[in-house]
Design a protein around this motif. Structure first.
Motif, PDB file in Angstrom:
ATOM      1  N   UNK A   1       0.841  -1.194   0.000  1.00  0.00           N
ATOM      2  CA  UNK A   1       0.000   0.000   0.000  1.00  0.00           C
ATOM      3  C   UNK A   1       0.873   1.240   0.000  1.00  0.00           C
ATOM      4  N   UNK A   2       0.334   2.314  -0.516  1.00  0.00           N
ATOM      5  CA  UNK A   2       1.068   3.562  -0.681  1.00  0.00           C
ATOM      6  C   UNK A   2       1.645   4.052   0.643  1.00  0.00           C
TER       7      UNK A   2
ATOM      8  N   UNK B   1      -9.163  -0.059  -9.900  1.00  0.00           N
ATOM      9  CA  UNK B   1      -7.773   0.387 -10.020  1.00  0.00           C
ATOM     10  C   UNK B   1      -7.530   1.035 -11.384  1.00  0.00           C
ATOM     11  N   UNK B   2      -8.174   0.518 -12.405  1.00  0.00           N
ATOM     12  CA  UNK B   2      -8.060   1.119 -13.732  1.00  0.00           C
ATOM     13  C   UNK B   2      -8.733   2.495 -13.728  1.00  0.00           C
ATOM     14  N   UNK B   3      -9.877   2.583 -13.059  1.00  0.00           N
ATOM     15  CA  UNK B   3     -10.568   3.868 -12.934  1.00  0.00           C
ATOM     16  C   UNK B   3      -9.670   4.894 -12.241  1.00  0.00           C
ATOM     17  N   UNK B   4      -9.021   4.504 -11.153  1.00  0.00           N
ATOM     18  CA  UNK B   4      -8.097   5.405 -10.460  1.00  0.00           C
ATOM     19  C   UNK B   4      -6.959   5.828 -11.384  1.00  0.00           C
TER      20      UNK B   4
ATOM     21  N   UNK C   1      -3.012  11.751 -13.446  1.00  0.00           N
ATOM     22  CA  UNK C   1      -2.098  12.046 -14.553  1.00  0.00           C
ATOM     23  C   UNK C   1      -0.689  11.504 -14.340  1.00  0.00           C
ATOM     24  N   UNK C   2      -0.305  11.346 -13.072  1.00  0.00           N
ATOM     25  CA  UNK C   2       1.032  10.839 -12.745  1.00  0.00           C
ATOM     26  C   UNK C   2       0.865   9.742 -11.702  1.00  0.00           C
ATOM     27  N   UNK C   3       0.379   8.598 -12.177  1.00  0.00           N
ATOM     28  CA  UNK C   3      -0.057   7.548 -11.275  1.00  0.00           C
ATOM     29  C   UNK C   3       0.963   7.070 -10.269  1.00  0.00           C
ATOM     30  N   UNK C   4       2.209   6.899 -10.685  1.00  0.00           N
ATOM     31  CA  UNK C   4       3.212   6.362  -9.775  1.00  0.00           C
ATOM     32  C   UNK C   4       3.583   7.354  -8.669  1.00  0.00           C
ATOM     33  N   UNK C   5       3.323   8.642  -8.902  1.00  0.00           N
ATOM     34  CA  UNK C   5       3.581   9.646  -7.869  1.00  0.00           C
ATOM     35  C   UNK C   5       2.306  10.036  -7.119  1.00  0.00           C
ATOM     36  N   UNK C   6       1.191   9.412  -7.446  1.00  0.00           N
ATOM     37  CA  UNK C   6      -0.092   9.771  -6.844  1.00  0.00           C
ATOM     38  C   UNK C   6      -0.283   9.069  -5.499  1.00  0.00           C
ATOM     39  N   UNK C   7      -1.430   9.346  -4.877  1.00  0.00           N
ATOM     40  CA  UNK C   7      -1.755   8.743  -3.584  1.00  0.00           C
ATOM     41  C   UNK C   7      -2.699   7.557  -3.707  1.00  0.00           C
ATOM     42  N   UNK C   8      -2.787   6.951  -4.888  1.00  0.00           N
ATOM     43  CA  UNK C   8      -3.626   5.764  -5.024  1.00  0.00           C
ATOM     44  C   UNK C   8      -3.083   4.662  -4.128  1.00  0.00           C
TER      45      UNK C   8
ATOM     46  N   UNK D   1      -2.408   1.550  -4.574  1.00  0.00           N
ATOM     47  CA  UNK D   1      -1.423   0.643  -5.146  1.00  0.00           C
ATOM     48  C   UNK D   1      -0.857   1.251  -6.426  1.00  0.00           C
ATOM     49  N   UNK D   2       0.111   2.168  -6.319  1.00  0.00           N
ATOM     50  CA  UNK D   2       0.647   2.872  -7.495  1.00  0.00           C
ATOM     51  C   UNK D   2       1.233   1.949  -8.550  1.00  0.00           C
ATOM     52  N   UNK D   3       1.717   0.772  -8.153  1.00  0.00           N
ATOM     53  CA  UNK D   3       2.335  -0.131  -9.113  1.00  0.00           C
ATOM     54  C   UNK D   3       1.352  -0.643 -10.154  1.00  0.00           C
ATOM     55  N   UNK D   4       0.062  -0.514  -9.863  1.00  0.00           N
ATOM     56  CA  UNK D   4      -0.949  -1.008 -10.795  1.00  0.00           C
ATOM     57  C   UNK D   4      -1.206  -0.040 -11.940  1.00  0.00           C
TER      58      UNK D   4
END
Length: 408
Positions: free
Chosen positions: A305-306, A380-383, A388-395, A397-400
């Protein structure tokens, strides 16, 4: 001698009638399906134009519009467009992302109403503090019904001005369903470029009574198409929402909320998008958000998790999925207004794509491409589509996140 029959038997008539009935049913179903396909295509075209407008705004203004913005000030006096010389009180012009796109969707006269100081956006009528489904005090010329904001499949029931079916990507919801805070997430951090597109461009907690000026705090950063590290084709700009509020009205404000009888002119108005429910609603009645939730909520199921958030997410609530996950849990626009007034949780719950189309919604990406997104989409696809910058976001599971970017 054989007798000649001069009429149909009852059985023959019934057979013919049955055949005609079946043919009519098949034809009617085919016609209805064709009509819905045409309506869906018209809706997609509306969104394509809005996407192009967003691109042009980015080119000319250096950023995409926020979900709430300041468009100027009317000092008070006679309305130049009034045939009877009506006088309108001074007021701030606070509007939405849709107002910012008006000059790019062939609605320049309406945009000038909002941006030229000589014109008021409020009327002199008595509905400035009443009439939730009327004008809310806004001038008819400032809030006309524009075809581009209306999906032909969606019967808009809220209001007789500024009818609207479309919303912007407003990023992360910084609160849990019960309104409590998420560890490591604030209103300000939820507006980061990595978390979404639309953010607040006018956020004032208080106004100085001596000079009428407010301190703009917690305003979101500039977001440009070039900031979309996941690719413009993977980032959602605008989509449908059957509970969307009138395109001109920021949150639940009335015309009276933009006026002041005590402050020196020109003045700001209190508009705290973080703590005031009437204003906080602007994020949800004019946008879609993603929640800190995941399809697997236990740490054992996904131990990554993030870390910037600092807590495991809860399981995705069905209402937060597109069209409520296809469960039929949607309500009408008018129902939503009642919900929002009584409980902000309902506003946050309904801030997701929804439509009157079968099985999904239309959406336009930052690249200008229009997609039909099924309501069965993985959350997760919706998130990933909203960040715009998924790996730096607060989702959670950024790896997805769907992206070609390379970790630094």
């Amino acid at each position: 001698m054989k007798r000649r029959r001069t009429a149909f038997t009852l059985v023959e008539l019934l057979v013919v009638i049955s055949i005609i009935g079946v043919l009519m049913a098949l034809t009617t179903a085919g016609v209805q399906a064709a009509r819905e396909r045409a309506r869906r295509m018209e809706c997609a075209n509306n969104l394509r134009q809005l996407g192009l407008a967003g691109t042009l705004h980015d080119t000319s203004k250096g950023q995409l519009p926020g979900y709430v913005q300041d468009f100027g000030f009317f000092a008070g006096g006679v309305d130049p467009s009034s045939e009877v010389g009506a006088t309108v009180a001074s007021h701030r012009k606070v509007g939405t992302w849709a107002v910012a796109l008006l000059p790019y969707v062939e609605a320049l006269p309406t945009y000038e109403r909002w941006t030229e100081d000589r014109y008021p956006i409020l009327s002199d009528s008595s509905d400035a503090t009443s009439g939730e489904f009327e004008g809310n005090g806004f001038h008819p010329y400032a809030a006309p019904n524009l075809a581009i904001f209306q999906c032909p499949s969606n019967p808009v029931v809220s209001g007789n001005r500024g009818k609207n079916c479309y919303v912007s990507n407003n990023g992360m919801c910084h609160l849990r369903r019960d309104g409590s805070s998420i560890t490591g997430v604030s209103f300000s951090t939820s507006q980061a470029r990595a978390n979404g597109i639309g953010n607040s461009k006018y956020n004032i907690a208080s106004v100085n009574a001596s000079n009428g000026k407010g301190t703009r705090t917690s305003q979101g950063p500039k977001v440009r198409i070039e900031d979309m590290k996941d690719g413009a084709g993977n980032t959602l700009l605008y989509t449908e929402n059957v509970q969307a509020f009138p395109w001109h009205r920021a949150g639940l404000i009335h015309g009276a909320d933009l006026k002041s009888a005590t402050l020196p002119t020109p003045y700001d108005v209190t508009f705290d998008a973080n703590t005031t429910a009437k204003v906080e609603a602007a994020r949800y009645v004019h946008g879609v958000v993603w929640h800190y939730e995941d399809i697997a909520a236990s740490a054992a199921a996904s131990p990554t998790w993030n870390s910037s958030v600092g807590e495991a997410p809860i399981v995705v609530h069905s209402l937060h999925r597109i069209n409520g996950g296809g469960t039929g849990s949607d309500s009408t626009s008018q129902d939503r207004f009642v919900k929002v007034v009584s409980n902000m949780q309902d506003a946050r719950d309904l801030a997701r794509p929804s439509s009157a189309h079968n099985d999904g919604v239309n959406a336009v990406m930052a690249s200008g491409a229009v997609r039909f997104i099924r309501d069965s989409i993985d959350y997760r696809v919706y998130q990933a589509m909203l960040t715009p910058q998924g790996k730096q976001s607060d989702v959670p599971w950024p790896e997805f996140v769907m992206t070609d970017q390379i970790d630094n």
